[in-house]
Design a protein around this motif. Structure first.
Motif, PDB file in Angstrom:
ATOM      1  N   UNK A   1       0.832  -1.207   0.000  1.00 20.45           N
ATOM      2  CA  UNK A   1       0.000   0.000   0.000  1.00 20.45           C
ATOM      3  C   UNK A   1       0.867   1.258   0.000  1.00 20.45           C
ATOM      4  N   UNK A   2       1.902   1.266   0.859  1.00 21.56           N
ATOM      5  CA  UNK A   2       2.763   2.452   0.937  1.00 21.56           C
ATOM      6  C   UNK A   2       3.466   2.692  -0.400  1.00 21.56           C
ATOM      7  N   UNK A   3       3.954   1.606  -1.040  1.00 24.49           N
ATOM      8  CA  UNK A   3       4.683   1.804  -2.300  1.00 24.49           C
ATOM      9  C   UNK A   3       3.742   2.319  -3.399  1.00 24.49           C
ATOM     10  N   UNK A   4       2.504   1.803  -3.426  1.00 22.94           N
ATOM     11  CA  UNK A   4       1.537   2.299  -4.417  1.00 22.94           C
ATOM     12  C   UNK A   4       1.216   3.769  -4.162  1.00 22.94           C
ATOM     13  N   UNK A   5       1.142   4.112  -2.867  1.00 20.73           N
ATOM     14  CA  UNK A   5       0.849   5.501  -2.513  1.00 20.73           C
ATOM     15  C   UNK A   5       2.004   6.411  -2.949  1.00 20.73           C
ATOM     16  N   UNK A   6       3.240   5.995  -2.625  1.00 15.04           N
ATOM     17  CA  UNK A   6       4.410   6.814  -2.953  1.00 15.04           C
ATOM     18  C   UNK A   6       4.467   7.076  -4.462  1.00 15.04           C
ATOM     19  N   UNK A   7       4.127   6.057  -5.254  1.00 17.84           N
ATOM     20  CA  UNK A   7       4.202   6.203  -6.704  1.00 17.84           C
ATOM     21  C   UNK A   7       3.252   7.282  -7.216  1.00 17.84           C
ATOM     22  N   UNK A   8       2.112   7.442  -6.531  1.00 21.32           N
ATOM     23  CA  UNK A   8       1.113   8.406  -6.996  1.00 21.32           C
ATOM     24  C   UNK A   8       1.362   9.820  -6.501  1.00 21.32           C
ATOM     25  N   UNK A   9       2.309   9.988  -5.559  1.00 18.99           N
ATOM     26  CA  UNK A   9       2.524  11.307  -4.959  1.00 18.99           C
ATOM     27  C   UNK A   9       3.324  12.219  -5.879  1.00 18.99           C
ATOM     28  N   UNK A  10       3.178  13.534  -5.632  1.00 16.82           N
ATOM     29  CA  UNK A  10       3.998  14.504  -6.342  1.00 16.82           C
ATOM     30  C   UNK A  10       5.437  14.438  -5.839  1.00 16.82           C
ATOM     31  N   UNK A  11       6.350  15.128  -6.531  1.00 19.02           N
ATOM     32  CA  UNK A  11       7.767  14.964  -6.251  1.00 19.02           C
ATOM     33  C   UNK A  11       8.137  15.339  -4.812  1.00 19.02           C
ATOM     34  N   UNK A  12       7.593  16.469  -4.315  1.00 17.90           N
ATOM     35  CA  UNK A  12       8.013  16.954  -3.002  1.00 17.90           C
ATOM     36  C   UNK A  12       7.517  16.043  -1.881  1.00 17.90           C
ATOM     37  N   UNK A  13       6.202  15.727  -1.935  1.00 17.29           N
ATOM     38  CA  UNK A  13       5.641  14.859  -0.894  1.00 17.29           C
ATOM     39  C   UNK A  13       6.299  13.488  -0.954  1.00 17.29           C
ATOM     40  N   UNK A  14       6.574  13.011  -2.183  1.00 19.00           N
ATOM     41  CA  UNK A  14       7.205  11.702  -2.329  1.00 19.00           C
ATOM     42  C   UNK A  14       8.582  11.676  -1.654  1.00 19.00           C
ATOM     43  N   UNK A  15       9.369  12.735  -1.887  1.00 22.57           N
ATOM     44  CA  UNK A  15      10.684  12.817  -1.244  1.00 22.57           C
ATOM     45  C   UNK A  15      10.540  12.795   0.267  1.00 22.57           C
ATOM     46  N   UNK A  16       9.514  13.505   0.764  1.00 19.31           N
ATOM     47  CA  UNK A  16       9.279  13.574   2.206  1.00 19.31           C
ATOM     48  C   UNK A  16       8.987  12.183   2.763  1.00 19.31           C
ATOM     49  N   UNK A  17       8.064  11.459   2.095  1.00 23.38           N
ATOM     50  CA  UNK A  17       7.685  10.126   2.577  1.00 23.38           C
ATOM     51  C   UNK A  17       8.881   9.180   2.490  1.00 23.38           C
ATOM     52  N   UNK A  18       9.596   9.201   1.356  1.00 21.58           N
ATOM     53  CA  UNK A  18      10.748   8.308   1.204  1.00 21.58           C
ATOM     54  C   UNK A  18      11.811   8.608   2.256  1.00 21.58           C
ATOM     55  N   UNK A  19      12.028   9.902   2.537  1.00 20.42           N
ATOM     56  CA  UNK A  19      13.024  10.254   3.548  1.00 20.42           C
ATOM     57  C   UNK A  19      12.623   9.720   4.918  1.00 20.42           C
TER      58      UNK A  19
ATOM     59  N   UNK B   1      -3.115  12.335   0.110  1.00 24.59           N
ATOM     60  CA  UNK B   1      -2.255  13.134   0.969  1.00 24.59           C
ATOM     61  C   UNK B   1      -2.482  12.857   2.440  1.00 24.59           C
ATOM     62  N   UNK B   2      -3.728  12.486   2.805  1.00 24.15           N
ATOM     63  CA  UNK B   2      -3.970  12.068   4.183  1.00 24.15           C
ATOM     64  C   UNK B   2      -3.145  10.820   4.497  1.00 24.15           C
ATOM     65  N   UNK B   3      -3.168   9.864   3.566  1.00 21.52           N
ATOM     66  CA  UNK B   3      -2.406   8.631   3.757  1.00 21.52           C
ATOM     67  C   UNK B   3      -0.917   8.938   3.883  1.00 21.52           C
ATOM     68  N   UNK B   4      -0.428   9.876   3.039  1.00 24.33           N
ATOM     69  CA  UNK B   4       0.993  10.234   3.089  1.00 24.33           C
ATOM     70  C   UNK B   4       1.333  10.861   4.435  1.00 24.33           C
ATOM     71  N   UNK B   5       0.449  11.757   4.915  1.00 22.75           N
ATOM     72  CA  UNK B   5       0.687  12.399   6.206  1.00 22.75           C
ATOM     73  C   UNK B   5       0.736  11.361   7.316  1.00 22.75           C
ATOM     74  N   UNK B   6      -0.216  10.416   7.274  1.00 26.79           N
ATOM     75  CA  UNK B   6      -0.269   9.367   8.287  1.00 26.79           C
ATOM     76  C   UNK B   6       1.018   8.537   8.276  1.00 26.79           C
ATOM     77  N   UNK B   7       1.476   8.186   7.068  1.00 27.14           N
ATOM     78  CA  UNK B   7       2.705   7.386   6.956  1.00 27.14           C
ATOM     79  C   UNK B   7       3.888   8.131   7.571  1.00 27.14           C
ATOM     80  N   UNK B   8       4.024   9.406   7.196  1.00 27.09           N
ATOM     81  CA  UNK B   8       5.146  10.186   7.733  1.00 27.09           C
ATOM     82  C   UNK B   8       5.045  10.270   9.254  1.00 27.09           C
ATOM     83  N   UNK B   9       3.803  10.486   9.772  1.00 23.88           N
ATOM     84  CA  UNK B   9       3.625  10.622  11.219  1.00 23.88           C
ATOM     85  C   UNK B   9       4.014   9.326  11.933  1.00 23.88           C
ATOM     86  N   UNK B  10       3.539   8.185  11.413  1.00 22.66           N
ATOM     87  CA  UNK B  10       3.851   6.904  12.067  1.00 22.66           C
ATOM     88  C   UNK B  10       5.347   6.616  12.010  1.00 22.66           C
ATOM     89  N   UNK B  11       5.966   6.978  10.878  1.00 21.42           N
ATOM     90  CA  UNK B  11       7.410   6.762  10.755  1.00 21.42           C
ATOM     91  C   UNK B  11       8.167   7.618  11.757  1.00 21.42           C
TER      92      UNK B  11
END
Lengths: 330, 272
Positions: free
Chosen positions: A122-140, B7-17
């Motif tokens: 789920x996380x990898x599918x989500x990361x793929x759909x994100x824009x460049x900045x948010x994606x970098x944030x999540x990957x970091x 983006x909610x999912x992304x925020x949640x992931x970052x928060x949990x990490x």
């Protein structure tokens, strides 16, 4: 994996050499004859081979021998161990407590691996759909979690779930769940087991998700487009297009996670020592407890060897996968 | 609006990490009364460096840091040198037994290290190597070696051999051609593999815990940290400060080399 390599390596190898390469073939020396490499390759691999023989093969042989001997504290000091055949294995396999540990190990592994694979997909599918900045944030953030040393992370989780001053109990109580006030997480088998699972999942998802993401980016966008034109929904696209293409890497990550969770030791040893009442004792913990705390080095070795045998079942799967991908490079 | 759930999912992931890491660092900066409270606050009201002082002044802190650094660097450098030779032989030369060697390396990568503690303990004791840092260095070198060989082989195979051949035509020896042409191109691969080796050795607890028994001065940071709670009673501030200091090098190096991590991962396909 080979598709990933093709994508990532030209970038890491730099651009200018590729241009110089174009003129190289005209003055290329004749290819070396396979039989003429001489002693060089053997000299180059010698240190690696010696290391593997002395630090891996030799201890492994010793471990197998000890598991067939009567080897306790006396034999450790004096060194007159006798061979007793399969006695240690018989002792273990007729012990109901050992079977309880085996059952718990498989339960622990299954729960960990299912949750890890589901979340990281789920996380990898989500990361793929994100824009460049948010994606970098999540990957970091994922990479950051990955870098936290195991012992440090384990200590932090003990603190998060501290019965009196822990933030988890405070949050749960704040949400109106008053039964969690001063709830002793590590005093109950079920909750201690759950915390170990949560810790392992938190530590394992980053590697799995980043690897799966690196597989996802190799899927050609045209495939998605044509699938969408054929009227496929997101679930159907994942099942029929995405998953079959990332399947090799998915299986690789799956086998690795199986092996790693099967071998989980440090988190449990530091957090609970296998307790309370053996509720978090899985095979590696059992082997160390038996060998070092109980001074039954023979039983400990036998338990380790059984662990190795059980894991080889998984290894067979892993190698079949590996050779399908790496076969052409070997 | 369509991207809101994403983006909610992304925020949640970052928060949990990040939350456990944040909680570790913020606890380390809180004064003790604010830590030992039934109502912990998300953002510290007051800040203090007291816990870091306690951790740094603790018995042997500097010594265990030095031990960890020595063992880690030793293991990583040894693995790099040995693996570079082996990876070059596999990627660039044809010889009998090449496939068998790679098969052995792949199997070694799966080695059940946790099962080898007892024999490694016995062998170290019989050779007088118990309680000594070189023993740990050798074990960590061996744990990281197979992975390093696999990844470096991938990187070397990715560099066209024509480049080195051209240099040889221009009068370089084979070794000089490799050093001048291929080695600079290998830098990302060397960085990625040494990173994995660093994390493995810096992290290792089991062998350090069971091979260093009598000589407490040879302990490494993970073992020290695991015994920290009993040393300091219930001083969670100092424990979290020590955890922060222990995690810091790994965090910094990992974040700085983030791009190489993923590249190394893609070419090796396996964690160390």
């Amino acid at each position: 994996m080979s598709t990933v390599r093709e994508r990532s390596l030209p970038g890491s190898a730099g651009r200018s050499p590729a241009r110089r390469m174009v003129q190289a073939p005209s003055r290329r020396p004749p290819r070396r004859d396979p039989g003429r490499a001489g002693p060089w390759p053997y000299l180059l691999i010698a240190p690696a081979v010696l290391g593997m023989l002395y630090l891996l093969v030799y201890p492994l042989v010793r471990a197998v021998l000890i598991s067939f001997q009567d080897f306790r504290l006396r034999q450790l000091i004096v060194g007159d161990a006798e061979f007793v055949g399969l006695r240690n294995y018989r002792t273990l396999l007729s012990d109901p407590q050992f079977w309880e540990v085996v059952r718990r190990t498989f339960l622990f592994m299954a729960v960990d691996v299912v949750v890890i694979m589901a979340l990281s997909t789920l996380v990898s599918l989500m990361v793929e759909r994100l824009g460049r900045i948010v994606r970098t944030l999540v990957l970091s953030s994922l990479v950051l979690v990955w870098a936290v040393p195991v012992v440090a992370a384990t200590t932090v989780f003990q603190w998060l779930f501290h019965s009196e001053f822990g933030i988890v109990n405070e949050t749960l109580t704040g949400l109106g769940l008053s039964s969690f006030e001063s709830y002793p997480w590590f005093a109950h088998g079920g909750t201690a087991f759950t915390i170990v699972v949560v810790l392992i999942v938190w530590q394992s998802v980053p590697f799995a998700a980043v690897t799966l993401y690196s597989a996802l980016v190799t899927v050609p966008a045209e495939l998605y487009e044509s699938a969408r034109m054929d009227g496929a929904g997101p679930v159907r696209i994942f099942r029929s297009v995405t998953f079959p293409l990332i399947r090799p890497i998915f299986m690789l990550v799956l086998s690795l996670e199986v092996i790693w969770t099967f071998k989980a030791f440090v988190q449990i040893w530091v957090m609970t020592r296998g307790g309370p009442g053996g509720a978090t004792t899985i095979l590696p913990v059992y082997a160390v407890q038996t060998a070092l705390a109980g001074q039954r080095y023979d039983l400990g070795s036998a338990a380790s060897m059984i662990t190795v045998l059980l894991m080889s079942g998984v290894l067979v799967l892993y190698f079949r996968q590996l050779f399908r991908q790496e076969g052409e490079h070997l | 609006m369509r991207r809101l759930p994403l983006h909610l999912a992304a925020t949640l992931t970052v928060a949990i990490c990040l939350f456990p890491v944040y909680w570790m660092v913020s606890t380390a900066f809180k004064p003790s009364p604010d830590i030992q409270t039934y109502h912990p606050r998300l953002v510290p009201r007051r800040w203090t460096l007291e816990h870091f002082r306690t951790a740094v002044d603790a018995d042997g802190f500097g010594l265990f840091w030095r031990n960890s650094v020595l063992v880690t660097l030793g293991a990583v450098l040894l693995a790099l040198v040995v693996a570079l030779g082996a990876a070059y032989a596999v990627a660039r030369m044809r010889w009998r037994g090449r496939r068998q060697f790679m098969l052995a390396v792949f199997i070694a990568q799966m080695a059940p290290w946790e099962s080898l503690i007892i024999p490694v303990y016995i062998i170290s004791r019989d050779t007088g190597m118990l309680d000594r840092l070189p023993t740990l260095t050798l074990v960590y070198f061996m744990i990281t070696l197979p992975f390093t060989v696999v990844v470096l082989r991938g990187f070397i195979a990715g560099i066209p051999p024509e480049l080195e051949e051209a240099a040889q035509v221009d009068g370089c020896t084979r070794a000089a051609a490799f050093r001048k042409v291929a080695l600079p191109l290998l830098a990302p691969g060397l960085m990625a593999t040494s990173l994995f080796g660093f994390i493995t050795a810096w992290n290792e607890f089991t062998y350090a815990n069971f091979l260093i028994i009598k000589q407490q001065d040879s302990r490494t940071l993970p073992v020290w940290l695991s015994s920290f709670q009993s040393t300091f009673g219930t001083d969670w501030g100092a424990t979290m400060a020590a955890s922060t200091l222990f995690a810091l090098p790994a965090l910094i190096i990992f974040l700085a080399l983030q791009r190489h991590v993923t590249a190394g991962l893609a070419s090796g396909g396996v964690k160390g």
